[in-house]
Design an enzyme around this catalytic site. Sequence first.
Site, short mmCIF file in Angstrom:
data_model
loop_
_atom_site.label_atom_id
_atom_site.label_comp_id
_atom_site.label_asym_id
_atom_site.label_seq_id
_atom_site.Cartn_x
_atom_site.Cartn_y
_atom_site.Cartn_z
N ASN A 1 6.41 4.53 -1.69
CA ASN A 1 5.71 3.25 -1.66
C ASN A 1 5.62 2.75 -3.10
O ASN A 1 4.86 3.28 -3.90
CB ASN A 1 4.31 3.46 -1.06
CG ASN A 1 3.45 2.21 -1.14
OD1 ASN A 1 3.94 1.12 -1.45
ND2 ASN A 1 2.16 2.36 -0.86
N TRP A 2 6.42 1.74 -3.40
CA TRP A 2 6.48 1.27 -4.79
C TRP A 2 5.29 0.38 -5.16
O TRP A 2 5.14 -0.01 -6.31
CB TRP A 2 7.81 0.52 -5.03
CG TRP A 2 8.96 1.45 -5.31
CD1 TRP A 2 8.99 2.81 -5.13
CD2 TRP A 2 10.24 1.09 -5.84
NE1 TRP A 2 10.21 3.32 -5.51
CE2 TRP A 2 11.00 2.29 -5.95
CE3 TRP A 2 10.84 -0.10 -6.24
CZ2 TRP A 2 12.31 2.29 -6.44
CZ3 TRP A 2 12.15 -0.09 -6.72
CH2 TRP A 2 12.88 1.09 -6.82
N LYS A 3 4.48 0.03 -4.17
CA LYS A 3 3.31 -0.84 -4.44
C LYS A 3 3.77 -2.07 -5.23
O LYS A 3 4.86 -2.57 -4.98
CB LYS A 3 2.21 -0.03 -5.13
CG LYS A 3 1.89 1.26 -4.37
CD LYS A 3 0.67 1.98 -4.86
CE LYS A 3 0.45 3.24 -4.02
NZ LYS A 3 -0.78 3.96 -4.36
N HIS B 1 -2.68 0.51 4.50
CA HIS B 1 -2.84 1.31 3.28
C HIS B 1 -4.27 1.11 2.76
O HIS B 1 -4.83 0.03 2.86
CB HIS B 1 -1.82 0.87 2.23
CG HIS B 1 -1.75 1.83 1.09
ND1 HIS B 1 -2.69 1.84 0.08
CD2 HIS B 1 -0.90 2.85 0.82
CE1 HIS B 1 -2.41 2.82 -0.76
NE2 HIS B 1 -1.32 3.44 -0.34
N GLU C 1 -5.37 0.67 -0.07
CA GLU C 1 -5.52 -0.42 -1.06
C GLU C 1 -5.68 -1.77 -0.36
O GLU C 1 -6.28 -2.69 -0.90
CB GLU C 1 -4.33 -0.40 -2.03
CG GLU C 1 -4.46 0.76 -3.01
CD GLU C 1 -3.16 1.35 -3.50
OE1 GLU C 1 -2.11 0.69 -3.41
OE2 GLU C 1 -3.18 2.51 -3.99
N GLU D 1 -3.77 9.65 3.90
CA GLU D 1 -3.90 9.53 2.45
C GLU D 1 -5.38 9.50 2.07
O GLU D 1 -6.03 8.45 2.19
CB GLU D 1 -3.25 8.24 1.97
CG GLU D 1 -1.78 8.13 2.27
CD GLU D 1 -1.09 7.13 1.35
OE1 GLU D 1 -0.22 7.56 0.59
OE2 GLU D 1 -1.43 5.94 1.39
N GLY E 1 -3.28 8.41 -6.70
CA GLY E 1 -3.15 8.07 -8.11
C GLY E 1 -4.08 8.83 -9.03
O GLY E 1 -4.26 8.45 -10.19
N SER F 1 -1.01 11.68 -4.65
CA SER F 1 -0.64 12.52 -5.80
C SER F 1 0.42 13.57 -5.47
O SER F 1 0.40 14.68 -6.03
CB SER F 1 -1.89 13.19 -6.40
OG SER F 1 -2.76 12.20 -6.92
N GLY G 1 3.52 7.53 -3.97
CA GLY G 1 3.37 6.34 -4.79
C GLY G 1 4.07 6.50 -6.13
O GLY G 1 5.28 6.34 -6.25
N GLY G 2 3.30 6.85 -7.16
CA GLY G 2 3.82 6.90 -8.53
C GLY G 2 5.09 7.71 -8.69
O GLY G 2 6.02 7.29 -9.40
P1 13P Z 1 0.26 8.27 -5.47
O1 13P Z 1 1.40 9.13 -4.99
O2 13P Z 1 0.56 7.49 -6.70
O3 13P Z 1 -1.01 9.05 -5.52
O4 13P Z 1 0.05 7.14 -4.32
C1 13P Z 1 -0.05 7.53 -3.00
C2 13P Z 1 0.00 6.34 -2.17
O5 13P Z 1 -0.92 5.53 -2.12
C3 13P Z 1 1.24 6.10 -1.38
O6 13P Z 1 1.05 5.11 -0.43
#
Ligand code: 13P
Length: 251
Positions: A9-11, A92, A94, A163, A169, A208, A229-230
Amino acid sequence: MSLPYIVGNWKMNGLRASLAEARAIDRAAARYPKVELALAPPATLISRMRDVVQTIDLGGQDCHVEESGAFTGDISAAILKDAGAEFVIVGHSERRSTYRESDETVCAKAQAALDAGLSVIVCVGETEAQRDAGDAEAVVTAQVAGSVPQGDDVAPRLTLAYEPVWAIGTGRVPSLDDVEAMHRAIRETLLKVCGDAGSNVRILYGGSVKPENAAELLGADEVGGALVGGASLTAESVIGIVEAISPAGSE
Ligand code: 13P
């Protein structure tokens, strides 16, 4: 048993220059046939990415409940599909927190995705305060029950992503016991919502995930993959995750 599914997920990250990473991830996917790889870039990149990748799935990060109309700034599942997406992430944390999306809204978005012919990844997860209060399983199973659409045809195109909000993150991850307990609770809820077909729905862990912890997390009971994510932003770390769970050339 289905292959582990690793979804990046590149956000709100990714410019045209990032297509080179997507291409490298796609090339790696061909070397790791025992893992399924997917990316959810910003919607603006889906169409361009579709032109340069062959093996990986592409998806959006959110969709509107309607197919089209006067909704400035929003994007529909039909538009994502037209751009080359195969799936969309909905719910998600967020979006649940920033845009106050309820389970009802997430469920309507998931249904819109299915109606448009996409697969859907429904995200759930508790906050740190909810876990500290001992409410994590109740919160998450209620999210699953409220966010997954009803219907016989839902399960084959459904993926769940657990999640924990406090693990996103932050570099913190739950204990393996907690991951397994939550994934089992989600499975039980899926069996209630989807009937027997709920036994085949993949449940991803997200929060993470990195090359260093991927093998352990993905080895946990009922963990069918990861939403990353990251660590999904570069081919190097995606390959690190894939190599950790399925070393190239292994049988
Ligand atoms: P991270 O892997 O950066 O913690 O993000 C997880 C995430 O929200 C994937 O949707």
